[in-house]
Write an enzyme that holds these catalytic residues in place. Structure first.
Site, PDB file in Angstrom:
ATOM      1  N   ASP A  53       0.580  -1.188  -0.001  1.00  0.00           N
ATOM      2  CA  ASP A  53      -0.271   0.065   0.056  1.00  0.00           C
ATOM      3  C   ASP A  53       0.924   1.322  -0.007  1.00  0.00           C
ATOM      4  O   ASP A  53       2.079   0.893   0.303  1.00  0.00           O
ATOM      5  CB  ASP A  53      -0.857   0.023   1.227  1.00  0.00           C
ATOM      6  CG  ASP A  53      -1.862   0.945   1.332  1.00  0.00           C
ATOM      7  OD1 ASP A  53      -2.415   1.703   0.138  1.00  0.00           O
ATOM      8  OD2 ASP A  53      -2.049   1.519   2.392  1.00  0.00           O
ATOM      9  N   ASP A  55       0.120   4.731   1.483  1.00  0.00           N
ATOM     10  CA  ASP A  55      -0.301   5.765   2.872  1.00  0.00           C
ATOM     11  C   ASP A  55      -0.132   4.830   3.871  1.00  0.00           C
ATOM     12  O   ASP A  55      -0.464   3.689   4.357  1.00  0.00           O
ATOM     13  CB  ASP A  55      -1.604   6.367   2.705  1.00  0.00           C
ATOM     14  CG  ASP A  55      -1.800   7.302   1.416  1.00  0.00           C
ATOM     15  OD1 ASP A  55      -1.041   8.059   1.251  1.00  0.00           O
ATOM     16  OD2 ASP A  55      -2.921   7.027   0.657  1.00  0.00           O
TER      17      ASP A  55
END
Length: 504
Positions: A53, A55
């Site tokens: 991912d 963030d």
């Protein structure tokens, strides 16, 4: 009888002496915050493909970002939803809430719930004020929350579920804003509908992301908002040098990711990744087979051609995991995916697709540092000793013994509250509700094979390392070994365990 009281006191003193003898031993066994912890046995030797991912996984943000989100969402409520101007008196409070809390949408109550669906009394808040225990018990007819009103699989309040669980790190400003608005309405005796308030705050927070307000603010002052850049770059270089394939699947837009990765890694960051997917719409990406991939140019132009291959150096938008698996062939336990959101990033991958999963839990560093303090060690050691005393001595029913036992019960309760307050004065630890794991911990242990404070922890292990979970005794099992800890968890040089994969 005098003899019974003597035996009672003698046993108590022996336990106390043992407790204080134990403290130096425990004090030498500090946990290293850079450890990778295992819920399930996993060898990096088996991992060929690493996914990430963006963030709070590749990019870590400073506390300024939560203040920004809170302020913008608060102003949206005032300017667009006609909420009172007086809300501007409230500033973001970075230490008020913790991740993993539940919010009762209809009752406007924020609380911590354990792995068995019991509310931790003393952690229920209406606005910025705690709700008395008697009132909580009256509202819920006890402290248990029935399954049918708990949040759904992804932590959302939907289809009759009145509880919402906040699992995202981005949800900290949302919880704080909810608490502040509730507090304002109560202080000014304003009658309001809690369901409308929840939806309005949720929409305002969403607007900060959807309208690109947050993205533009971060891009304009990237040094203020992004940190941990060098460590993330080092991890990616290490994996690349060892011939590992890498991919990125994020819900964030390309311009935002590109600006951040240029800062963290450099302009050639895309050379490290075999596949880059933006605006993926997780968790829908993992379940919805209908959305095809769409190629995006460097200038953000969407192309209309059919995607037959996912090519290195290209940027793709949306899509779905089933098409991703078909085009790449990256299936099963040779894939390890890292993310910070236990539901949106990890749950479907481990339950439906057999990928290995790694949870990034930034709060770990702070909590481990607290657990390594002398205050915490002394408090927990004595708390455990008191619990053992109560368990053994409760059979004595004479008045003198009962007096002492009641004193211990009172002292134990004081120690439990003190232990909670060490982590967070309102809600305590992210991982425990007194002796039980939190609901958050239960989900973490189910959906993450390994977990760590940040990706930088990977730098302390070679790529042949096997992670072994502790064999902690079940309640009916007798402990065979002394206190067991994850390999490398103790405060010893990491070099000493890089070439070993021994179990405990």
């Amino acid at each position: 009888t005098p003899r019974k009281l003597f035996n009672f006191t003698f046993s108590s003193n022996i336990c106390i002496l043992f407790c204080f003898d134990l403290i130096p031993v425990i004090s030498n066994n500090f946990v290293n915050p850079d450890t990778i912890f295992a819920n399930n046995q996993m060898s990096l030797q088996d991992i060929e493909i690493y996914g990430f991912d963006y963030d709070y996984t590749l990019a870590f943000y400073s506390s300024h970002l939560h203040t920004l989100i809170f302020n913008i969402a608060r102003d949206i409520l005032i300017d667009e939803h006609r909420y009172p101007e007086g809300l501007k008196e409230y500033d973001y409070m970075p230490n008020f809430v913790i991740r993993g809390l539940h919010y009762d949408v209809q009752k406007a109550l924020l609380m911590k719930i354990d792995a068995f669906h019991y509310i931790q009394l003393g952690t229920v808040y209406r606005g910025l004020n705690p709700v008395p225990e008697k009132e909580v018990i009256a509202m819920y007819e006890g402290s248990h929350v029935p399954l049918e009103i708990m949040s759904d699989f992804y932590g959302k309040s939907s289809q009759g579920h009145t509880m919402k669980q906040f699992m995202d790190i981005f949800s900290l400003p949302e919880m704080t804003l909810l608490s502040c608005v509730n507090d304002y309405f109560m202080k000014h005796n304003i009658d309001y509908e809690p369901v409308h308030l929840y939806k309005d705050v949720k929409e305002a927070i969403g607007d900060v992301h959807v309208r690109g307000i947050m993205y533009r603010a971060v891009e304009a002052d990237i040094e203020k908002y992004i940190c941990y850049g060098e460590q993330t770059h080092a991890v990616l270089r290490k994996l690349s040098k060892n011939g590992k394939k890498m991919f990125l699947i994020t819900n964030s837009p390309f311009d935002f990711v590109d600006r951040g990765m240029n800062y963290i890694v450099g302009k050639d960051w895309r050379d490290l990744f075999d596949v880059v997917i933006v605006q993926a719409d997780k968790p829908g990406f993992f379940n919805d087979r209908r959305k095809p991939f769409r190629r995006v140019t460097d200038k953000g132009v969407l192309l209309w051609d059919r995607i037959h291959h996912l090519e290195k150096g290209q940027i793709y938008k949306q899509g779905n995991l089933y098409e991703f698996l078909r085009l790449t062939g990256w299936r099963g336990s040779k894939v390890l995916y890292f993310g910070d959101h236990i539901y949106s990033d990890l749950a479907d991958l481990t339950l439906k697709h057999g990928w290995r999963t790694g949870a990034i839990i930034p709060e770990l560093r702070k909590e481990i540092k607290i657990m390594n303090t002398e205050e915490y060690v002394h408090t927990m050691t004595w708390l455990q000793a008191l619990t053992a005393l109560l368990e053994q001595m409760q059979v004595h029913q004479d008045p003198a013994s009962q007096t002492v036992i009641q004193q211990w019960i009172n002292e134990r309760e004081e120690m439990r509250l003190r232990t909670k307050d060490i982590f967070n004065a309102q809600f305590g630890s992210l991982f425990r509700t007194y002796h039980n794991p939190t609901y958050f911990s239960r989900r973490l242990s189910r959906f993450a094979d390994i977990y760590m404070a940040s990706l930088s922890c990977l730098l302390n292990y070679d790529l042949q390392h096997t992670f072994y979970p502790r064999r902690t005794p079940l309640q009916h099992e007798s402990p065979i070994w002394p206190e067991q800890t994850s390999t490398g968890a103790m405060n010893i040089p990491f070099q000493s365990h890089r070439t070993t994969t021994g179990s405990e």
